[in-house]
Scaffold this motif. Structure first.
Motif, mmCIF file in Angstrom:
data_model
loop_
_atom_site.group_PDB
_atom_site.id
_atom_site.type_symbol
_atom_site.label_atom_id
_atom_site.label_comp_id
_atom_site.label_asym_id
_atom_site.label_seq_id
_atom_site.Cartn_x
_atom_site.Cartn_y
_atom_site.Cartn_z
ATOM 1 N N VAL A 301 0.861 -1.181 0.000
ATOM 2 C CA VAL A 301 0.000 0.000 0.000
ATOM 3 C C VAL A 301 0.895 1.228 0.000
ATOM 4 N N ASN A 302 0.610 2.194 -0.867
ATOM 5 C CA ASN A 302 1.442 3.400 -0.933
ATOM 6 C C ASN A 302 0.692 4.498 -1.680
ATOM 7 N N THR A 303 1.219 5.684 -1.611
ATOM 8 C CA THR A 303 0.590 6.831 -2.284
ATOM 9 C C THR A 303 0.658 6.708 -3.793
ATOM 10 N N ASP A 304 1.622 5.934 -4.320
ATOM 11 C CA ASP A 304 1.761 5.810 -5.769
ATOM 12 C C ASP A 304 1.106 4.559 -6.324
ATOM 13 N N ALA A 305 0.385 3.806 -5.473
ATOM 14 C CA ALA A 305 -0.339 2.622 -5.928
ATOM 15 C C ALA A 305 -1.776 3.001 -6.263
ATOM 16 N N GLY A 306 -2.454 2.135 -7.028
ATOM 17 C CA GLY A 306 -3.812 2.463 -7.446
ATOM 18 C C GLY A 306 -4.706 1.266 -7.516
ATOM 19 N N ALA A 307 -5.606 1.276 -8.526
ATOM 20 C CA ALA A 307 -6.646 0.270 -8.641
ATOM 21 C C ALA A 307 -6.097 -1.033 -9.210
ATOM 22 N N ILE A 308 -6.728 -2.139 -8.755
ATOM 23 C CA ILE A 308 -6.372 -3.482 -9.211
ATOM 24 C C ILE A 308 -7.667 -4.215 -9.539
ATOM 25 N N ASP A 309 -7.780 -4.704 -10.767
ATOM 26 C CA ASP A 309 -8.914 -5.551 -11.123
ATOM 27 C C ASP A 309 -8.588 -6.988 -10.760
ATOM 28 N N VAL A 310 -9.553 -7.664 -10.134
ATOM 29 C CA VAL A 310 -9.351 -9.023 -9.648
ATOM 30 C C VAL A 310 -10.256 -9.967 -10.442
ATOM 31 N N VAL A 312 -11.264 -14.115 -10.918
ATOM 32 C CA VAL A 312 -11.205 -15.448 -10.346
ATOM 33 C C VAL A 312 -11.751 -16.426 -11.371
ATOM 34 N N ASP A 313 -10.890 -17.352 -11.771
ATOM 35 C CA ASP A 313 -11.253 -18.361 -12.770
ATOM 36 C C ASP A 313 -11.851 -17.709 -14.019
ATOM 37 N N GLY A 314 -11.216 -16.610 -14.440
ATOM 38 C CA GLY A 314 -11.576 -15.947 -15.690
ATOM 39 C C GLY A 314 -12.662 -14.906 -15.581
ATOM 40 N N THR A 315 -13.278 -14.754 -14.428
ATOM 41 C CA THR A 315 -14.370 -13.800 -14.261
ATOM 42 C C THR A 315 -13.923 -12.682 -13.338
ATOM 43 N N LYS A 316 -14.143 -11.430 -13.773
ATOM 44 C CA LYS A 316 -13.818 -10.300 -12.919
ATOM 45 C C LYS A 316 -14.804 -10.253 -11.752
ATOM 46 N N THR A 317 -14.246 -10.216 -10.524
ATOM 47 C CA THR A 317 -15.104 -10.244 -9.332
ATOM 48 C C THR A 317 -15.124 -8.918 -8.594
ATOM 49 N N ARG A 318 -14.112 -8.088 -8.781
ATOM 50 C CA ARG A 318 -14.060 -6.821 -8.039
ATOM 51 C C ARG A 318 -12.888 -5.989 -8.517
ATOM 52 N N THR A 319 -12.898 -4.730 -8.068
ATOM 53 C CA THR A 319 -11.746 -3.843 -8.200
ATOM 54 C C THR A 319 -11.396 -3.340 -6.820
ATOM 55 N N VAL A 320 -10.131 -3.464 -6.460
ATOM 56 C CA VAL A 320 -9.662 -3.021 -5.153
ATOM 57 C C VAL A 320 -8.599 -1.958 -5.354
ATOM 58 N N LYS A 347 -6.252 -13.770 -11.158
ATOM 59 C CA LYS A 347 -5.482 -12.856 -11.999
ATOM 60 C C LYS A 347 -5.670 -11.431 -11.501
ATOM 61 N N LEU A 348 -4.571 -10.701 -11.380
ATOM 62 C CA LEU A 348 -4.611 -9.291 -11.024
ATOM 63 C C LEU A 348 -4.207 -8.475 -12.253
ATOM 64 N N VAL A 349 -4.949 -7.420 -12.503
ATOM 65 C CA VAL A 349 -4.669 -6.542 -13.638
ATOM 66 C C VAL A 349 -4.494 -5.128 -13.106
ATOM 67 N N LYS A 350 -3.384 -4.484 -13.490
ATOM 68 C CA LYS A 350 -3.145 -3.096 -13.062
ATOM 69 C C LYS A 350 -4.148 -2.192 -13.763
ATOM 70 N N ALA A 351 -4.901 -1.424 -12.946
ATOM 71 C CA ALA A 351 -5.953 -0.566 -13.502
ATOM 72 C C ALA A 351 -5.767 0.897 -13.138
ATOM 73 N N GLY A 352 -4.742 1.250 -12.370
ATOM 74 C CA GLY A 352 -4.551 2.653 -12.012
ATOM 75 C C GLY A 352 -3.327 2.838 -11.147
ATOM 76 N N GLY A 353 -2.989 4.112 -10.905
ATOM 77 C CA GLY A 353 -1.828 4.432 -10.093
ATOM 78 C C GLY A 353 -0.529 4.268 -10.856
ATOM 79 N N ASP A 354 0.554 4.608 -10.211
ATOM 80 C CA ASP A 354 1.868 4.493 -10.855
ATOM 81 C C ASP A 354 2.395 3.067 -10.836
ATOM 82 N N TYR A 355 2.107 2.338 -9.756
ATOM 83 C CA TYR A 355 2.696 1.021 -9.592
ATOM 84 C C TYR A 355 1.651 0.000 -9.143
ATOM 85 N N LEU A 356 1.869 -1.256 -9.571
ATOM 86 C CA LEU A 356 1.248 -2.420 -8.964
ATOM 87 C C LEU A 356 2.389 -3.303 -8.483
#
Length: 836
Positions: A301-310, A312-320, A347-356
């Protein structure tokens, strides 16, 4: 039982008849053996009989083997291994040489001495060197014993053990340990050779020739003695699922990263294994394939981190989101639970911020299914061993928390009674004794479970363990060690083999209650709660401690908080090691957001041989309300906060004697604490003393009162030396220096006796019964005599409370080893009253 629990309409009671049940394997229960429908399965003693579950094999057939040395020998089955032996219920000492022998020099990985006798030792690879230093107990087996250059003996330490204990000591940093040192660089004693059998009560097990050798104590008859050789490492195993969970690194082969991910190692931010995978490209993904029911992904967790799409088994379940105001390492931002058992992909997909950032993974292999609603009452659990140190050594971190020789991760001493992932497990009125490891362990997220009104003693490791050291990251309440109670127990003589062990050890716990226990005669601390050192302290505070520069520190969170250490009586501790205390805390309390304050109240702490601080709130301790404790016969400071990472603690309304404290903590406020002189405790302190330790109904029948008994009031210059090794009761006495010093005790009974020493440096004492002098008694003697009855009376009214007072009148010292109380008069053949 499994056929009955599903239809329970009331508790099911299993009565065990008295006698010793020698187990071929641990008594094992799981979720299918648990209570149901709100009821318990209760295993208890039949009436007043005494069942014992034993992990020992009984040994007989001893014959005199060496008449000149009085050594006896008995055959044991091939393959028998054990590090412990008990004869007529008394622990035997594994054969060892003299303590602190001197004359050894460390050269490379060998301890070299001019003494040639070591070269005559048989089975040299079974011999161990042991070293006590500061808070650590270290031991290693030998690779062999060879001739030293220029003569003498070279004790050549097994290379792997020497590396782990000296040249390459695991030093993972927060939250796993502090400094990593001290290391194995001396010899406190040499252990486990036939040639070391020199003292009565020592044994040697030859695992090559399959013989047990023993040098009996005076009065022991091996033809009739009960000789118990433990062969099991536990006698009870209550295990739910999923068992122990621990993080693995981001480099785990089950993880795949899209091409633009990079790795960063050697980072100073508290990453797991000091490395991470990271990406700066939106749309980049990480995939982790596993078999189980859930997965935590540890990130930063940091000021330069952002959104992560999650997914599960090929289906997007949430964004954190991993965005936060400050950098925090090893955060379970992504937690997927409740999956059906089997193979899954997250699977995690970078969706925002500077870093994942991806730092590690925790796989949950099974559904969370606790073993639950089981009670043990009135049963004794005894006779275990733990053989791992014979091969890999004892790789100490602190307080019975060790390093695994292969993974170099934290592990703990196993327990004779082991609970993994329990809920609603109860141990009451049990005895746990004569163990080769810890007494009892509530581990791996065990919740709402209780150990009460029990006696835990004579353990090689600790008394009670609670919680873990590697689940700090948990945010799921169902996986937290929480809501457990350890109360009204006597815990004593722990750490008989592994001297860094403590009476009660608690790692990361929430809502634990440690109350009204009596803890005594320990080689290290009495109670130890918390872990992680400065892990939960801010970077600014870590910088003040000169650990790390601001912005570059090992910082994260843990779930510990809302714990209570209340009304315990802890005395005669720290008998061997240093840098510990009666009650010791370490690491952050307060939970993830510092809102769960823990309480340290109403404890009485007394005596201690090598104590630093009686109340020892060590590095990283935080969010404690420490109040209304009584500290007497202090060795070291009554309290001390040595570094700025100790923060946000209120210490108020405590009573202490003698003086001594220091405060280098941050927002640590000491107010309204009272120094008490000459034993003149004010009424408020007296109320704390009366409430501490066991409830009165559990100690009312004691006829032999130790000199540390809370019913005794000491006035004047008394000191309380412990671990004397001179034969005193529990190896302790209280000693007065000034004439006029007194000890007073109120009792109800027909008689009372005064127990103390006689010696050349002692003079007269005067005894008063109900304020009436009974005369002056000499305690002078040309040589020391211990546990002497100095005075006795037996014709008092048994229904009336009486007070006895012992006053020093002359000599350099007066000693008190306790009192004997006789409830009713006893008569001889002529009807005359006799002392009990």
């Amino acid at each position: 039982m499994r056929g009955l629990v599903g239809s329970m309409t009331t508790d099911i009671n299993v009565r065990l008849r008295g006698g010793t049940y020698r187990l071929a394997a641990p008594f094992t229960l799981g979720p299918a053996d648990s209570g149901a429908n709100g009821h318990q399965v209760v295993y208890s003693a039949y009436r007043t009989e005494q069942p014992v579950l034993s992990g020992a094999r009984q040994v007989g057939g001893f014959s005199l083997y060496d008449r000149s040395r009085n050594i006896y020998r008995a055959a044991v089955p091939p393959g028998t291994t054990s590090r412990q032996l008990f004869v007529n219920g008394q622990r035997a000492q594994r054969a060892r040489g003299p303590l602190d022998p001197g004359g050894f020099t460390l050269k490379n990985s060998s301890f070299v001495t001019g003494d040639t006798s070591y070269r005559s030792f048989t089975n040299a690879s079974a011999v161990e060197v042991v070293y006590n230093r500061d808070w650590k107990h270290l031991r290693c087996p030998l690779a062999g014993i060879t001739e030293a250059a220029g003569g003498g003996s070279s004790l050549d330490v097994a290379p792997g053990c020497f590396a782990n204990n000296n040249t390459s000591v695991p030093n993972l940093g927060f939250p796993f340990n502090g400094a990593g040192l001290p290391k194995l660089e001396g010899v406190s004693w040499v252990e486990n050779a036939y040639q070391l059998l020199t003292e009565p009560g020592e044994f040697y097990l030859d695992t090559t020739a399959n013989y047990l050798y023993y040098l009996p104590r005076p009065g022991e008859n091996l033809a009739t003695a009960q000789v118990d050789l433990p062969v099991l490492d536990k006698v009870v195993d209550l295990s739910g699922t999923p068992g122990h969970l621990a993080p693995v690194n981001d480099t785990d082969p089950r993880a795949t990263y899209s091409p633009s991910w990079r790795t960063a190692g050697g980072r100073p931010y508290g990453d797991f294994d000091n490395d991470v995978h990271y990406t700066m490209v939106n749309g980049d993904s990480m995939t982790f394939t596993f078999t189980g029911t859930g997965l935590d992904v540890l990130t930063e967790v940091n000021t330069d981190a952002g959104a992560i799409d999650v997914y599960v088994d090929g289906t997007k379940t949430r964004t954190v989101s991993a965005n936060g105001p400050v950098r925090l390492a090893q955060q379970p931002v992504v937690s997927v639970t409740g999956l059906s058992p089997g193979g899954h992909t997250v699977k995690l997909v970078k969706a925002g911020g500077d870093y994942l950032v991806v730092d590690g993974f925790v796989v949950i292999p099974d559904r969370i299914a606790p073993v639950h609603d089981i009670t043990f009452r009135g049963i004794t659990f005894a006779h275990t061993t733990w053989n791992l140190p014979s091969t890999v050594g004892y790789l100490d971190n602190q307080a019975g928390v060790l390093w695994d020789a292969v993974t170099r991760r934290s592990v703990r001493i196993p327990a004779a009674v082991q609970v993994h992932r329990g809920r609603g497990i109860v141990f009451t009125d049990v005895e746990i004794a004569h163990t080769g490891g810890t007494g009892i362990d509530l581990a791996d997220g065990t919740r709402e479970s209780t150990i009460t009104r029990s006696r835990i003693h004579d353990t090689s490791g600790g008394g009670v363990s609670l919680g873990e050291v590697d689940d700090y990251y948990v945010t799921d309440p169902t996986r937290m060690t929480s809501g457990d109670t350890i109360s009204q127990n006597v815990i004593e003589y722990v750490g008989q083999d592994y001297q860094d062990a403590v009476g009660i050890w608690a790692g990361y716990t929430r809502g634990a209650v440690l109350a009204n226990n009596e803890i005594a005669h320990t080689p290290y601390s009495g109670i130890s709660m918390g872990w992680g050192w400065g892990w939960a302290a801010s970077c600014e505070l870590q910088a003040k401690q000169n650990n790390f520069p601001v912005g570059s520190c090992r910082r994260g969170t843990d779930y510990a908080g809302a714990n209570q250490i209340v009304e315990n009586y802890v005395y005669d501790v720290m008998g061997v090691l240093h840098d510990g205390g009666h009650i010791y805390t370490n690491g952050g309390q307060g939970g993830h957001d510092d809102t769960l304050t823990s309480e340290f109240r109403g404890n009485v702490l007394s005596g201690g041989t090598h104590t630093n601080n009686m109340i020892y709130q060590d590095e990283g301790s935080s969010n404690w309300d420490t109040h209304h404790n009584v500290i007497h016969f202090a060795n070291g400071s009554w309290t001390g906060m040595w570094t700025p990472t100790i923060h946000d603690i209120r210490m108020h309304d405590n009573f202490y004697a003698p003086a001594g404290s220091y405060n280098n903590g941050t927002n640590v406020v000491l107010t309204d604490n009272t120094e008490v002189k000459n034993g003149d405790w004010p009424p408020a302190a007296g109320e704390i003393i009366n409430a501490a330790g066991l409830p009165r109904e559990l100690r009312a029948n004691r006829s032999r009162l130790d000199d540390f008994d809370l019913s005794i009031e000491y006035h004047g210059s008394w000191i309380a030396p412990g671990f004397r090794g001179l034969g005193d009761f529990h190896e302790t006495v209280h000693a007065a220096h000034n004439n006029g010093d007194s000890a007073t005790m109120t009792f109800t009974g027909a008689g009372v006796g005064v127990i103390g020493e006689k010696n050349s440096d002692q003079g007269d004492i005067e005894v008063f019964i109900d304020d009436v002098s009974k005369g002056v008694i000499s305690t002078s003697s040309t040589s020391r005599q211990v546990q002497q009855t100095l005075y006795t009376i037996s014709d008092l009214d048994p229904a009336t409370p009486h007070t006895i007072r012992v006053v020093k009148r002359s000599g350099q010292y007066a000693t008190l080893d306790g009192f004997l109380v006789c409830a009713t008069p006893r008569r001889d053949g002529q009807g005359r009253s006799q002392a009990d």
